[in-house]
Design an enzyme around this catalytic site. Structure first.
Site, PDB file in Angstrom:
ATOM      1  N   SER A  79     -95.727  13.660  84.460  1.00 47.15           N
ATOM      2  CA  SER A  79     -95.981  12.071  83.614  1.00 47.15           C
ATOM      3  C   SER A  79     -97.268  11.721  83.363  1.00 47.15           C
ATOM      4  CB  SER A  79     -95.273  10.879  83.666  1.00 47.15           C
ATOM      5  OG  SER A  79     -95.155  10.671  84.969  1.00 47.15           O
ATOM      6  N   LYS A  80     -97.798  11.294  82.428  1.00 40.55           N
ATOM      7  CA  LYS A  80     -99.136  11.169  81.602  1.00 40.55           C
ATOM      8  C   LYS A  80     -99.408   9.827  83.075  1.00 40.55           C
ATOM      9  CE  LYS A  80    -101.421  10.623  78.092  1.00 40.55           C
ATOM     10  NZ  LYS A  80    -103.065  11.924  78.778  1.00 40.55           N
TER      11      LYS A  80
END
Ligand code: GLU
Length: 487
Positions: A258-259
């Site tokens: 994930s970012k």
């Protein structure tokens, strides 16, 4: 069989590193089997549409060297297509989807649904309350043909849903093996939305068939949708493609990449000075490793080695330490002129001459991780140094000794023929001979010399720095250090 793979991204504005791996595996599998690789733009979700995203995607695939045989292309900045099976942008294929969906309605495999958003929301809440799976309750399946016609004539807003039959669905996946899902768990998927656009599921099945796709290789997040797709293929009478669902890419804590824990956009990595070749090599090994004893592969070598049936089932951790290492290896293996060209976009214009940049890169690339570090590496060669004087003093030595040694080196270098500065090895042999002849310790001389030239406690070696700086600047930096220590 004539192999045909596809990469059908949604134009959301950037290329996710997971999608890069998917694109790469599709590319590799097609190339390995002398097949065809196509790119299709899946832009039927208008709420997620991002202006310019298609162009950016095409440009990124191009920079990554993932060429395709069919799909949208940019010609002088204008969006065009190549291939016989277009259009390759789904929003340009709406009549095809409508025709196919109506066919399913006529066959009794799909039905009109007039339920409002509010009703569906109520239904979802009541199902959640009793912890039942959230599915459409088929209220509109009960409508008679006459009722449906009347509501359509009245232009009531509607969608078209797939009617999932009873029983269970089994399909084969090259990576996962045989997968069985109870149909009762599958929702009556919307195929055609109220805005006249198809959903991903319908458009994908129709396009993959019409475009002749034989192998569907994509991320594991899609595996739960395959039963819906299988029903669609069956309802249309289309043969099933071969499915291969790739393992998830994970953060180091094993959560889905994930970012929040780092960058996920390929464009970000490129902007940070990661090389396309290194990124490809790195993502290729997320889920597939031809040999435990080897890490570095060119695209050609990956093509030779690729084997879909050897892709791992379990998730692969995105290890940035490994990517950094690999990027450094690629930087060091590049030919110096290529490296110069790749480095230039990262350098401010006019700060260094080509000649100086080349010398700096020859030396500094030994310690580079990304190209974006280059401007910082250039600074010590182009700007006056500022450093703590104490740093000039070697270990247990003294300030006085540092002055003495720097004076000695200054004298030696003053007398050197400027020709010596054409080669760091020559500078080294002169300085080393001097140290030996005076019976000095390397550290006492080379430490202050290196700090005086670099301004850092860790840097390239003193002879390499002197070679980059040239005789005059080397002398000037030595005198400055002596002056500072003496005052
Ligand atoms: N458009 C889908 C995506 O962006 C493609 C999924 C598939 O490969 O079928 O992930």
């Amino acid at each position: 069989m004539n192999v045909k793979t596809r990469f059908p991204p949604s134009p959301t504005g950037f290329l996710h590193v997971g999608s890069l791996r998917t694109a790469l595996y599709n590319f590799l599998f097609a190339k390995k089997n002398h097949g065809t690789f196509l790119v299709r733009i899946e832009d039927t979700d208008r709420t997620r549409y991002v202006e310019g995203a298609v162009e950016s995607l095409i440009a990124t695939l191009d920079r990554m060297g993932l060429s395709y045989d069919e799909g949208p292309i940019l010609v002088d900045g204008v969006l065009k297509e190549k291939g016989e099976n277009g259009p390759y942008v789904q929003s340009a294929r709406l009549p095809i989807y409508l025709e196919h969906t109506l066919r399913l309605v006529l066959q009794g495999d799909a039905y009109y649904c007039f339920c409002t958003k509010e009703r569906l929301e109520e239904l979802r809440k009541s199902q959640e309350l009793i912890k039942a799976s959230t599915k459409y309750d088929r209220q509109c399946l009960k409508l008679t043909a006459k009722e449906v016609k009347a509501r359509l004539d009245a232009q009531e807003q509607h969608v078209i849903r797939l009617k999932i039959p009873d029983g269970e669905t089994t399909f084969e996946d090259v990576i996962r093996g045989s997968v069985t899902i109870q149909n009762a768990q599958i929702d009556d998927q919307v195929l055609m939305k109220a805005d006249g656009f198809p959903t991903y599921h319908l458009a994908m099945v129709v396009d993959d068939h019409l475009m002749g796709v034989t192998h569907v290789i994509r991320g594991e997040e899609w595996i739960s949708s395959v039963p819906k797709h299988v029903h669609l293929y069956k309802a249309f009478g289309f043969p099933l493609p071969v499915f291969a669902h790739l393992p998830l890419i994970l953060n180091p804590d094993k959560s889905k990449l994930s970012k929040r824990q780092g960058d996920v956009a390929v464009e970000e990595y490129l902007a940070k000075g990661y090389l396309p070749e290194a990124l490809l090599n790195f993502v290729a090994l997320l889920g597939f490793n031809p040999s435990a004893a080897r890490e570095m592969y060119s695209l050609d070598e990956l093509t030779q080695a690729f084997d879909l049936s050897k892709v791992n089932k379990s998730g692969a951790v995105f290890d940035i330490v490994k990517l950094n290492w690999m990027n450094g290896m690629y930087i060091r293996s590049m030919n110096i002129d290529e490296l110069m060209e790749s480095a230039k976009p990262f350098c401010e214009r006019g700060v260094v001459s080509d000649e100086l940049l080349k010398k700096i890169l020859v030396v500094e690339r030994e310690r580079l991780v990304t190209l974006a570090e280059i401007p910082e590496r250039i600074k010590p060669y182009t700007q006056p140094l500022s450093y703590d004087l104490q740093m000039l003093v070697w270990k247990k030595s003294t300030k006085e000794d540092a002055i003495t040694q720097l004076r000695g080196v200054l004298e030696l270098i003053t007398d050197l023929d400027p020709e010596v500065f054409h080669d760091p090895v020559l500078i080294e042999s002169h300085v080393k001979r001097y140290i030996e002849s005076k019976g000095l310790q390397n550290g006492n001389v080379l430490w202050p010399m290196r700090v005086a030239l670099s301004g850092f406690d860790k840097s390239a070696g003193p002879f390499q720095i002197a070679w980059i700086l040239g005789k005059d600047e080397t002398l000037s930096r030595l005198s400055t250090a002596i002056d500072k220590l003496s005052s």
